[in-house]
Design a protein around this motif. Sequence first.
Motif, PDB file in Angstrom:
ATOM      1  N   GLY B  56       0.779  -1.230   0.000  1.00  0.00           N
ATOM      2  CA  GLY B  56       0.000   0.000   0.000  1.00  0.00           C
ATOM      3  C   GLY B  56       0.803   1.267   0.000  1.00  0.00           C
ATOM      4  N   VAL B  57       2.098   1.187   0.132  1.00  0.00           N
ATOM      5  CA  VAL B  57       2.912   2.393   0.089  1.00  0.00           C
ATOM      6  C   VAL B  57       4.061   2.166  -0.871  1.00  0.00           C
ATOM      7  CG1 VAL B  57       2.404   3.134   2.423  1.00  0.00           C
ATOM      8  CG2 VAL B  57       4.305   1.601   2.014  1.00  0.00           C
ATOM      9  N   THR B  58       4.603   3.253  -1.346  1.00  0.00           N
ATOM     10  CA  THR B  58       5.733   3.154  -2.256  1.00  0.00           C
ATOM     11  C   THR B  58       7.011   3.179  -1.450  1.00  0.00           C
ATOM     12  OG1 THR B  58       4.423   4.429  -3.788  1.00  0.00           O
ATOM     13  CG2 THR B  58       6.742   4.138  -4.321  1.00  0.00           C
ATOM     14  N   VAL B  59       7.659   2.057  -1.354  1.00  0.00           N
ATOM     15  CA  VAL B  59       8.861   1.961  -0.544  1.00  0.00           C
ATOM     16  C   VAL B  59       9.984   1.371  -1.374  1.00  0.00           C
ATOM     17  CG1 VAL B  59       9.884   0.978   1.518  1.00  0.00           C
ATOM     18  CG2 VAL B  59       7.496   1.658   1.523  1.00  0.00           C
ATOM     19  N   GLN B  96       6.883   9.770  -1.299  1.00  0.00           N
ATOM     20  CA  GLN B  96       7.526   8.468  -1.438  1.00  0.00           C
ATOM     21  C   GLN B  96       8.542   8.265  -0.325  1.00  0.00           C
ATOM     22  OE1 GLN B  96      10.290   7.976  -4.746  1.00  0.00           O
ATOM     23  NE2 GLN B  96       9.411   5.984  -5.199  1.00  0.00           N
ATOM     24  N   VAL B  97       8.462   7.099   0.290  1.00  0.00           N
ATOM     25  CA  VAL B  97       9.500   6.728   1.258  1.00  0.00           C
ATOM     26  C   VAL B  97      10.595   6.018   0.476  1.00  0.00           C
ATOM     27  CG1 VAL B  97      10.032   5.298   3.260  1.00  0.00           C
ATOM     28  CG2 VAL B  97       7.898   6.592   3.183  1.00  0.00           C
ATOM     29  N   ILE B 120      13.692   8.217   4.741  1.00  0.00           N
ATOM     30  CA  ILE B 120      14.008   9.309   3.819  1.00  0.00           C
ATOM     31  C   ILE B 120      12.748   9.506   2.997  1.00  0.00           C
ATOM     32  CG2 ILE B 120      15.498  10.128   1.965  1.00  0.00           C
ATOM     33  CD1 ILE B 120      16.969   9.720   4.586  1.00  0.00           C
ATOM     34  N   PHE B 121      12.163  10.663   3.124  1.00  0.00           N
ATOM     35  CA  PHE B 121      10.850  10.933   2.538  1.00  0.00           C
ATOM     36  C   PHE B 121      10.971  12.013   1.474  1.00  0.00           C
ATOM     37  CE2 PHE B 121       6.913  13.550   2.743  1.00  0.00           C
ATOM     38  CZ  PHE B 121       6.018  12.601   2.255  1.00  0.00           C
ATOM     39  N   ASP B 122      10.338  11.757   0.334  1.00  0.00           N
ATOM     40  CA  ASP B 122      10.388  12.732  -0.763  1.00  0.00           C
ATOM     41  C   ASP B 122       8.966  13.080  -1.188  1.00  0.00           C
ATOM     42  OD1 ASP B 122      10.909  14.332  -2.904  1.00  0.00           O
ATOM     43  OD2 ASP B 122      12.293  12.958  -3.895  1.00  0.00           O
ATOM     44  N   ASP B 123       8.591  14.331  -0.975  1.00  0.00           N
ATOM     45  CA  ASP B 123       7.257  14.772  -1.387  1.00  0.00           C
ATOM     46  C   ASP B 123       7.281  15.388  -2.776  1.00  0.00           C
ATOM     47  OD1 ASP B 123       8.606  17.096  -0.973  1.00  0.00           O
ATOM     48  OD2 ASP B 123       7.268  17.901   0.565  1.00  0.00           O
TER      49      ASP B 123
END
Lengths: 176, 410
Positions: B56-59, B96-97, B120-123
């Motif tokens: 469910g998340v982009t990792v 995105q993590v 590390i998170f990128d918005d």
Amino acid sequence: MDRTTTKSSAPPKPLDFLEFAAARGRHLIRTAYLLTGGDEYLAEDLVQESLARIYLKWRRISRLDNPAAYAQTTLVNAFLSHRRRRSSTERVTDHFTEVAAVAADPALRLTLLQALGELPAPDRAVLVLRYWEDRSVEETAAALRLSSTAVRSRSSRALARMRAALGEELEELSGS
Amino acid sequence: MTFEEDFSHALRGAADLAPDRPGDVLARAAVRIGYRRRQRRRSLLAAGAGVLALAGVTVVGVATHGPYSPAGRPRSDRITGDFMLRTMTSLLPTGQVVEGRGFGIGEVSPPEAGPVASVIFDDGRGAAMISLNTDRVALPITGRTGGTQCTDSFDEPVESCTRTVRPDGSVLLIEKFGQRNEYMAKTWTAIYTGTDGRHVRVDETNSRTTGVPFSRENPPLNEEQLAALVTSGLWDPLFEEFIGPPTPRPTAPVTRTPAPLPPAAEVLERAERQLPAGAEAADGGAQESAGTAHFPVTLDGRTSTLTVSVTPHWRADDLADPRAFFLDSGGSDPVTRTPDGTAVIVRVTGASKGSSDPALHWNVEALHPDGTLVTVGEFNGDRIWNAGPGSPALSTDQLIALATGPVWRG
């Protein structure tokens, strides 16, 4: 007071990291500035990265015969690693980052920096070590993990490109 | 002159255009970056690493806990590294993590520490580090409960601080710290302290680390997003299982309330009276925190900054035997006693608590017979983060005399 202390029994420290880094920082910045073809921001980043790496191994490095040379080599390797990481995402361009203008003879020095910046990174490292650091072919080869033959060949090729790029301006630039 | 000689001369001319960055600035920044890198490495080595794919998340490139289990605290089946990372990721805004690590109960070192997660998170506007730590604090929440008061701007470059006491008595603190120097990232911090003793802290920077290179102008989460992350009920399962350190910080309510701290002006006045002969105190500027004073002092031509903190009945509210705890806290620094029974610890450290090379901070902690703790610190510089090497104005013995004087007792 029945105070005891263990501070006085500590062995003397051979070389202080802060003093070393403060003393060598300026020279490292200048070296990095040449390696990056005049990119002052990247130059500072590379020096910071190199000093941080050295700090982590300082106990051992401080006991070397020549920690300054080790620092220079660390910097050059940091530069080459940076270039390798970037190379997969870079595209060829004919637009170059502007370099801040300076009051005295800016054009000639900037011409040199731009010409340096257009060399392949390993060739640039060879020229900086040989002609800025005054290292021998053998020392340069050891620092860059190249053969002496490869250093001579890269040096010769890079000098030829610099001669072509700078031409007669170089004599004026060098002040001779 | 040959072409090679011309070229060598020309290189020197071009190198003169390099930025003239002071060497000591570079040096101090390198120490900080190196130290943090070492701490991260030790932390990761202690906790181990594995690989997890999150649904469910982009990792990308996510690692969580490994087989390591520190002695003294069993692992939890529920509060795992997976849980930490999955829960944290679900509370982040769209983005995105790109990297992540999580460690659950029994997977961190020291074993009594709370579960943690770091990503590390990128918005889309630059990847940045966000780390989350958990802990339990002793109840009830008081003015001395860690993480519930705005940081003194003498200690950190505070740009703003918002402190909110919620109707149920829980405290939310959101602080924005500027750069300590041009090589250190900005850090925004949110700390939530709940009435059940839960403590959730998030730190975010405008870099993938805590220093250069910077990836964006500001950290990615705004105040509302930070608050949502630390106050979420999704952390309830964690605090159902994580009871915190068994000692010396009991989670059971205590009946004693801490003694009030003396006003900063009073501490300042007493400290100046205690200075050795010939020492001159100067104006230390605003004194923001009760119980603490700071001011420059000059002796024999040398000027340093002194900090003096006074805590009456130190830890009497949450420890059964504060004195025993103090005597045990010296670690590698010996504990000594004055004839009147004051216990003294001298600590000399470098750029951080874990660094001793070179000496930048001289600290004396004195626990008086009446339970008053007096801490006297000395460093060269006008702010703690600008401390420089060199002999300080007052000797260690003079600092001890200042800290152990009977003037501090209630």
